[in-house]
Write an enzyme that holds these catalytic residues in place. Sequence first.
Site, PDB file in Angstrom:
ATOM      1  N   HIS A  72       0.843  -1.197   0.000  1.00  0.00           N
ATOM      2  CA  HIS A  72       0.000   0.000   0.000  1.00  0.00           C
ATOM      3  C   HIS A  72       0.874   1.240   0.000  1.00  0.00           C
ATOM      4  CE1 HIS A  72       0.529   0.602   4.410  1.00  0.00           C
ATOM      5  NE2 HIS A  72       0.369  -0.708   4.520  1.00  0.00           N
ATOM      6  N   ASP A  74      -0.167   4.279   1.121  1.00  0.00           N
ATOM      7  CA  ASP A  74      -0.453   5.249   2.177  1.00  0.00           C
ATOM      8  C   ASP A  74       0.265   4.909   3.482  1.00  0.00           C
ATOM      9  OD1 ASP A  74      -2.314   3.048   2.216  1.00  0.00           O
ATOM     10  OD2 ASP A  74      -3.614   4.148   3.590  1.00  0.00           O
ATOM     11  N   ASP A 104       6.356   0.162   7.306  1.00  0.00           N
ATOM     12  CA  ASP A 104       4.954  -0.087   6.922  1.00  0.00           C
ATOM     13  C   ASP A 104       4.525   0.880   5.847  1.00  0.00           C
ATOM     14  OD1 ASP A 104       2.322  -0.882   6.850  1.00  0.00           O
ATOM     15  OD2 ASP A 104       1.773  -0.002   8.767  1.00  0.00           O
ATOM     16  N   GLU A 136      -5.198   1.786   2.708  1.00  0.00           N
ATOM     17  CA  GLU A 136      -5.070   0.569   3.504  1.00  0.00           C
ATOM     18  C   GLU A 136      -5.170   0.904   4.992  1.00  0.00           C
ATOM     19  OE1 GLU A 136      -3.273  -2.753   5.763  1.00  0.00           O
ATOM     20  OE2 GLU A 136      -2.654  -0.666   5.770  1.00  0.00           O
ATOM     21  N   GLU A 137      -4.545   2.029   5.358  1.00  0.00           N
ATOM     22  CA  GLU A 137      -4.458   2.399   6.774  1.00  0.00           C
ATOM     23  C   GLU A 137      -5.774   2.943   7.315  1.00  0.00           C
ATOM     24  OE1 GLU A 137      -2.163   1.487   8.551  1.00  0.00           O
ATOM     25  OE2 GLU A 137      -0.255   1.477   7.488  1.00  0.00           O
ATOM     26  N   GLU A 164       3.522  -6.858   4.074  1.00  0.00           N
ATOM     27  CA  GLU A 164       3.457  -6.204   5.387  1.00  0.00           C
ATOM     28  C   GLU A 164       4.578  -6.758   6.266  1.00  0.00           C
ATOM     29  OE1 GLU A 164       1.541  -3.831   6.623  1.00  0.00           O
ATOM     30  OE2 GLU A 164       0.002  -3.656   5.063  1.00  0.00           O
ATOM     31  N   HIS A 359       3.810   2.615  12.514  1.00  0.00           N
ATOM     32  CA  HIS A 359       2.947   3.668  13.071  1.00  0.00           C
ATOM     33  C   HIS A 359       3.599   4.455  14.211  1.00  0.00           C
ATOM     34  CE1 HIS A 359      -0.940   1.435  11.571  1.00  0.00           C
ATOM     35  NE2 HIS A 359       0.053   1.348  10.715  1.00  0.00           N
TER      36      HIS A 359
HETATM   37 ZN   LIG Z   1       0.733  -1.672   6.291  1.00  0.00          ZN
END
Ligand SMILES: [Zn+2]
Length: 385
Positions: A72, A74, A104, A136-137, A164, A359
């Site tokens: 992804h 984003d 990520d 995705e997030e 991931e 994150h």
């Molecule tokens: Zn991810």
Amino acid sequence: MTKLTPRQILDQLVSFPTVSRDSNLALVEWLESYLAGHGVRCFRHWNEDRTKAALIAHSGPWVPGAVVLSGHSDVVPVDGQDWTSDPWTVVERDGRLYGRGTCDMKGFVALAVWAVVEAQARGVARPLQLALSYDEEVGCTGAPPMIETMQQVVPKGDIALIGEPSGMKVITGHKGGTGYAVHVKGYEVHSSLLPEGVSAVMEAARLIQWVNDRNDAIQARTPGAVGARFHPPFTTLHVGRIQGGTADNITAADCRFAVEMRCVPDDDIAAHAGAFRDAAMELDRALKARRPEAGVRLDKFFDVSPLRPEADGAAEALARVLTGDNATGVVSYGTEAGQFQDAGYSAVVIGPGDIAQAHQADEYLEVSQFEAGQRFMERLLERCA
Ligand SMILES: [Zn+2]
């Protein structure tokens, strides 16, 4: 056009602040021109208001059977986080690559981009595809329409490797999930006249009690064989926040809460979600019978399919050959893998980095993980030759 190293590609990808709430088009444009410059065919899937696009790329012969490398574009925001260095610049310190998204999951995406360019340059027998989603997030909502578009614009792939962060371990299962934002609408009267009003807070409590009862019923059952591999080994329903009411002596006009369900792959998430919707609609009818202004409204805010461990899965077999990892692994976070599986791909999760760093402020990817990822791509290229 000069070929970039995975590290140079990563530097580029991280420099685009592709937070989910913002457009990702600058990244997509850069990537598309880089790939096209190396003879890789690219296609876009646009979101509804054309502020974001998913990028689908195909290298090698124009035949079915591709290995799809899925990531992804984003990333999560950096607001309020205390970063040591600029989150949008990759900085190498102490054997780590710091930057938002390095773990990520732009690290994997950089490796995937490198691999599809190499596949085109070297001339492979088995095609490689890149599937780069958005959103995705914010509930994995971007991949399903992208996967649908893929069926129309490129020959159908067989295997999807979702990169991931898994420490380059083969992950064959994860929980699915869905979530509803619930708005209970009441009717305001002075609390001394309670029967003439509708307290949204008190009515919302009935639905939350439904959630509690459902958890009790689920946990009273013996976990299934697949569920038993997870911690906890059963589906959970959770209410994380609630808001409602304005005064102690007014029946509340509004109460809002959210319920999220995390479902083991051998449980039926649609059944839990359906039963919750039924309970909400039953309450809606009961409230409207008392006051037409009152009622219950549901908005689904995320929906992630579980990844079901496959018996003799092609993706698992390939990932095991490439890594030598024969341990069984499941994870508790959700990914787009289940959505690829729903669309008929054999799917596993395998990517560099540790989800613990995702994150976070000072998110990083270990250089050794990035290198392990590159060796994985090298072996994949050899297998596809
Ligand atoms: Zn991810």
